[in-house]
Design an enzyme around this catalytic site. Structure first.
Site, short mmCIF file in Angstrom:
data_model
loop_
_atom_site.label_atom_id
_atom_site.label_comp_id
_atom_site.label_asym_id
_atom_site.label_seq_id
_atom_site.Cartn_x
_atom_site.Cartn_y
_atom_site.Cartn_z
N HIS A 192 -7.94 1.44 5.40
CA HIS A 192 -7.20 0.52 4.55
C HIS A 192 -5.80 0.23 5.09
O HIS A 192 -5.26 -0.84 4.87
CB HIS A 192 -7.12 1.11 3.14
CG HIS A 192 -6.79 0.13 2.07
ND1 HIS A 192 -7.55 -0.99 1.82
CD2 HIS A 192 -5.77 0.09 1.16
CE1 HIS A 192 -7.02 -1.67 0.81
NE2 HIS A 192 -5.93 -1.04 0.40
N ASP A 245 -12.65 0.56 6.29
CA ASP A 245 -12.20 0.47 4.90
C ASP A 245 -13.40 0.13 4.04
O ASP A 245 -14.33 -0.57 4.48
CB ASP A 245 -11.13 -0.62 4.77
CG ASP A 245 -10.51 -0.69 3.39
OD1 ASP A 245 -10.55 0.34 2.67
OD2 ASP A 245 -9.97 -1.74 3.04
N SER A 288 -3.38 -4.74 0.94
CA SER A 288 -4.16 -4.54 -0.28
C SER A 288 -3.70 -5.53 -1.35
O SER A 288 -3.67 -6.74 -1.11
CB SER A 288 -4.03 -3.09 -0.73
OG SER A 288 -4.99 -2.77 -1.72
#
Length: 437
Positions: free
Chosen positions: A417, A360, A157
């Site tokens: 994610h 995601d 991320s």
């Protein structure tokens, strides 16, 4: 003893590594590094349990969590790939089985890391990279056996965004002789590399997977385009606010789809607003309903028995500065780092990997492909024309990979994610590709 005096005393011992039992199985080292006067960063190394004479025979992997403000020592360790899960059971798929894993609470103010004055929070990616370089200089001084070990940086991320600037800096400094490090590669997992491209991809992606109708798609896209308009005007902090507004519109039009796994839903309530959405970027980036029944709440664990075992100062509360970490990076939050990725590809010999989970939303794969196709580098044609190969593990198709020169892209199936947690088998494919193990 005043808080000021206590913090000064802590700073005096902040550069000393601690070798002891730690928390959980295996050999560990951990400690604080004062990366700037008054700014203290915590790191935690788990030596590999592989059958080797010395752990330094295996590569060293640094894990950087996202947010910004998400704790690698907390989320990355206990929720994703460390030796213990949140039930404190052994995790069979821990990366420590094969590698030395270095968790870092970064930027300063994240997790167990802390600053003595708000002026010491980082405000951009370059400052973050500089702090990480200082940390690694101290790390190698404390544990010189790892200077020759292949060093790989993995960021999830916002951690991926931080990873590319840090990889470029440590590569450059190692070539100048300012640090001895065998930096060998960088990997970006569901990473916030080109935020505007991600935001613009949300509406069509949600429509294509039937999570919104035509009206919902148009309303989300309208707000996303306004976010881009604000960004293009150079109003970067406002663009971060509009990013949060776009997510709020998505919550409304999908009845609470989970940004980190579209197969699940987020709990909704009257408290949902821009502020709570921003905080979720810090403290909910890995969590979903499948993990809500663990024996330990992470905050309870990190501020309880883990804190005691690691000898963390009583004045330090895990995660207490995480919201400030995000706020001080609000201007930098929406800025892309595509140019840094291009520099890594054009001016270094590092392996550069991208991997992405297919369910995601916040960093969905369509948005990733937009910026990847923008890359200008000397072997881009090789990547564009390369075949996409299927990843098979035990007769199960776990995803696809495509390689051109130093750059490899991995599409990982049945993963949100946090790919290493959601699909460990697929993760082994990109780990093997990068490291050879």
């Amino acid at each position: 003893m005043t808080r000021f005096v206590l913090l000064c005393l802590l700073a005096l011992i902040a550069t000393a590594a601690t070798k002891g039992k730690g928390f959980g199985p295996g050999e560990q080292d951990y400690g604080y590094v004062t990366v700037r006067d008054g700014a203290h960063m915590f790191w935690w190394l788990f030596h590999t349990t592989a059958d080797v004479a010395d752990s330094s025979e295996r590569p060293l992997i640094m894990w950087l969590q996202g947010g910004p403000g998400g704790s690698s020592c907390g989320y990355g360790n206990f929720e994703i790939l460390g030796p213990l899960d949140l039930d404190l059971n052994l995790r069979n798929t821990t990366w420590v089985n094969d590698f030395n894993v270095l968790f870092v609470d970064n930027p300063v103010g994240t997790g167990y890391s802390y600053v003595e004055n708000p002026s010491l929070f980082t405000t951009d990616n370059k400052q973050i990279a500089a702090d990480l370089l200082t940390l690694m200089k101290n790390f190698y001084e404390q544990l010189p056996q790892f200077k020759k070990s292949p060093f790989y940086i993995y960021g999830q991320s916002y951690g991926g965004k931080m990873a590319v600037d840090f990889a470029h800096l440590i590569y450059k400094e190692s070539r100048l002789g300012n640090i001895q490090s065998n930096i060998s590669g960088v990997a970006m997992g569901n990473s916030w590399i080109s935020p505007v491209d991600s935001v613009l991809s949300w509406a069509p992606f949600l429509y294509q997977v039937s999570l919104v109708d035509d009206k919902g798609e148009k309303e989300i896209l309208s707000q996303a385009e306004y976010t881009k308009q604000v960004f293009d005007q150079g109003l970067y902090e406002q663009a971060t606010d509009e990013w949060a507004t776009t997510e709020y519109v998505i919550l409304d039009k999908t009845d609470g789809v989970d940004f980190y796994n579209i197969l699940t839903k987020m709990e909704r309530g009257s408290s949902h607003n821009k502020r709570t959405i921003k905080q979720q970027a810090v403290d909910r980036q890995t969590y979903n309903k499948y993990y809500s029944s663990r024996a330990y709440d992470l905050d309870q664990l990190m501020n309880g028995i883990v804190k005691e075992a690691l000898g963390i100062p009583r004045t330090v509360h895990w995660g207490s500065q995480s919201g400030d970490v995000f706020d001080y990076l609000a201007v930098d939050f929406m800025k892309p780092v595509i140019d840094v990725v291009e520099t890594l590809l054009n001016e270094t010999n590092l392996n550069v990997h991208v991997y992405n989970g297919n369910v995601d939303l916040i960093v969905d794969t369509p948005g990733q492909m937009v910026w990847i196709n923008k890359l200008k580098w000397n072997e881009s044609a090789d990547f564009q024309t390369a075949p996409r190969k299927t990843i098979w593990v035990n007769n199960i198709m776990e995803g696809y990979e495509k390689q051109g020169g130093k750059f490899t892209m991995f599409w990982i199936n049945v993963a949100g994610h946090s790919v290493p947690r959601d699909n460990p088998a697929g993760s082994r494919a990109f780990l093997k590709s990068m490291t050879g193990f």
